[in-house]
Design an enzyme around this catalytic site. Structure first.
Site, PDB file in Angstrom:
ATOM      1  N   ASP A   1       9.120  -7.057  -5.773  1.00 47.08           N
ATOM      2  CA  ASP A   1       8.533  -7.557  -4.624  1.00 47.08           C
ATOM      3  C   ASP A   1       8.175  -8.902  -4.994  1.00 47.08           C
ATOM      4  OD1 ASP A   1       5.910  -7.947  -3.082  1.00 47.08           O
ATOM      5  OD2 ASP A   1       6.043  -5.782  -3.001  1.00 47.08           O
TER       6      ASP A   1
ATOM      7  N   CYS B   1       9.237  -2.151   2.359  1.00 49.05           N
ATOM      8  CA  CYS B   1       9.383  -3.580   2.563  1.00 49.05           C
ATOM      9  C   CYS B   1       9.558  -3.585   4.188  1.00 49.05           C
ATOM     10  CB  CYS B   1      10.212  -4.254   1.852  1.00 49.05           C
ATOM     11  SG  CYS B   1      11.819  -3.873   1.848  1.00 49.05           S
TER      12      CYS B   1
ATOM     13  N   SER C   1      11.319   2.809   5.600  1.00 47.51           N
ATOM     14  CA  SER C   1      10.428   1.645   6.202  1.00 47.51           C
ATOM     15  C   SER C   1      11.060   1.324   7.540  1.00 47.51           C
ATOM     16  CB  SER C   1      10.625   0.713   5.098  1.00 47.51           C
ATOM     17  OG  SER C   1      10.060   0.918   3.930  1.00 47.51           O
ATOM     18  N   ARG C   2      12.348   0.554   7.621  1.00 48.93           N
ATOM     19  CA  ARG C   2      12.844   0.041   8.660  1.00 48.93           C
ATOM     20  C   ARG C   2      14.428   0.158   8.659  1.00 48.93           C
ATOM     21  NH1 ARG C   2       8.834   0.581  10.856  1.00 48.93           N
ATOM     22  NH2 ARG C   2       7.549  -0.667  11.958  1.00 48.93           N
TER      23      ARG C   2
ATOM     24  N   GLU D   1      18.314   3.180  15.867  1.00 48.00           N
ATOM     25  CA  GLU D   1      17.441   4.307  16.281  1.00 48.00           C
ATOM     26  C   GLU D   1      16.579   4.267  17.910  1.00 48.00           C
ATOM     27  OE1 GLU D   1      12.963   4.065  14.686  1.00 48.00           O
ATOM     28  OE2 GLU D   1      14.350   3.901  13.082  1.00 48.00           O
TER      29      GLU D   1
ATOM     30  N   ARG E   1       0.802  -1.337  -0.083  1.00 46.81           N
ATOM     31  CA  ARG E   1       0.071  -0.133  -0.029  1.00 46.81           C
ATOM     32  C   ARG E   1       0.835   1.265  -0.009  1.00 46.81           C
ATOM     33  NH1 ARG E   1      -4.585   0.006   4.316  1.00 46.81           N
ATOM     34  NH2 ARG E   1      -5.134   1.918   3.230  1.00 46.81           N
TER      35      ARG E   1
ATOM     36  N   HIS F   1      11.924   9.243  12.372  1.00 42.82           N
ATOM     37  CA  HIS F   1      10.809   8.464  12.200  1.00 42.82           C
ATOM     38  C   HIS F   1       9.317   9.242  12.292  1.00 42.82           C
ATOM     39  CE1 HIS F   1      10.071   3.969  12.712  1.00 42.82           C
ATOM     40  NE2 HIS F   1       9.047   4.515  12.300  1.00 42.82           N
TER      41      HIS F   1
END
Length: 333
Positions: A175, A206, A234-235, A264, A155, A296
């Site tokens: 993906d 992702c 994302s991460r 973080e 999304r 973030h």
């Protein structure tokens, strides 16, 4: 009345969750501290715990919570890589998350990072405030016609693709689960190697798993189109920061804009303006003129916070009553 202990609670959490909890049989206890083995005692007497991305939810913490009678964990975020799901299942602790919330909020922030970094808006702002109107050093590129590679087309990835398409960019995607919506936008699914080699901009969208940790490592960075810009909302663990620094130094990586950082937990969501930050890797990142870091905040819009609060409270009601919860997560996914 369900009693829930919320950890890592910020003022905005109090505001949006208190508003969303009005009329619900849920009593929220807000704790500013992160969830750790030491702070887990604050959940004493609670039916459940509400946690965020940097709260610790490994086996040690989950066992401490279970001993105190906690029955469920409600994550107010999409990611759950910080949760020991095997231990949760062993202890009978149900876990639920907010799988998607205002994907446009994160997508828009990714674009804000890119536009700011590319056109040196942050540097121009500071120059003008000092009465310096020189343009040298502020040169950017026109995005129209450039190739953008999206790793992850869920999304948020799709929301980002729609914006890039509006800029007139060519879209490449990678993906495990291809989306027809992406190809409808004109996007083309390619191998990661080709995406890295052809993209002027790469944006990560992702989750962090064992398979995706350090997906942008030294080998991946060596395949980049020289001068490409990398965006990560994302991460933090998706990027090997040491390798990124090396690629910045060789000019292989033309720019880095991140809203997340692999270490973080001890930094973000706190005021360290009067502290000495002893994270040498983070400090090294801040020395590059072509690196832009935000703490973030990609999710941080009123619409997203409202949705997060409402979905989290819906999850709490379902888990607390032992009812089916569509957002429940397990070791099997």
């Amino acid at each position: 009345m369900l009693r829930v202990a919320m950890f890592s609670a910020q003022p905005y959490d109090r505001r949006f969750f208190t508003e969303a909890a009005a009329g619900r049989e849920i009593a929220l206890q807000f704790h500013e501290v992160t969830l750790t083995p030491d702070s887990a005692v604050l959940a004493h007497g609670a039916d459940g715990v509400c946690a965020f991305v940097n709260d610790r939810l490994d086996a040690e913490v989950l066992e401490a919570l279970a001993v105190q009678g906690v029955r469920f964990i409600a994550l107010r975020c999409a990611g759950f890589n910080n949760v020991g799901l095997a231990a949760a299942e062993r202890l009978g602790l149900a876990v639920a998350r907010v799988p998607a919330y205002s994907p446009e909020a994160v997508a828009e922030h990714a674009l804000a990072l890119l536009l700011t970094l590319n056109r040196r808006i942050h540097r121009a702002f500071n120059r003008v405030r000092e009465g310096n109107f020189m343009l040298e050093g502020l040169l950017g590129m026109t995005l129209a016609g450039k190739t953008v590679g999206l790793i992850g087309t869920g999304r948020i990835g799709l929301a980002t693709a729609r914006i890039f398409r509006g800029f007139g960019c060519r879209l490449l995607g990678e993906d495990r689960y291809p989306s027809e919506a992406f190809t409808t936008l004109g996007g083309e699914y390619v191998s990661r190697e080709r995406l890295l080699a052809e993209s002027d901009v790469i944006s990560l969208h992702c989750p962090l798993t064992d398979d995706t940790r350090y997906l942008i490592d030294e080998a991946a960075l060596s395949r980049l189109k020289p001068g490409a810009i990398l965006i990560n909302t994302s991460r933090g663990g998706l990027v090997d920061t040491r390798a990124a620094i090396a690629a910045l130094k060789t000019r292989r990586l033309g720019g880095l804009a991140i809203d997340v950082y692999e270490q973080e937990t001890s930094l973000f969501f706190r005021d360290h303006s009067s502290d000495i930050i002893d994270d040498d890797i983070f400090q090294r990142l801040t020395t590059f003129p072509n690196v832009l870091i935000t703490g973030h905040q990609g999710f941080f819009t009123a619409e997203a916070l409202t949705e997060i609060a409402e979905v989290t409270l819906d999850n709490i009601e379902a888990l607390g009553r032992g009812e089916p919860c569509p957002n429940r997560v397990s070791q099997e996914g």
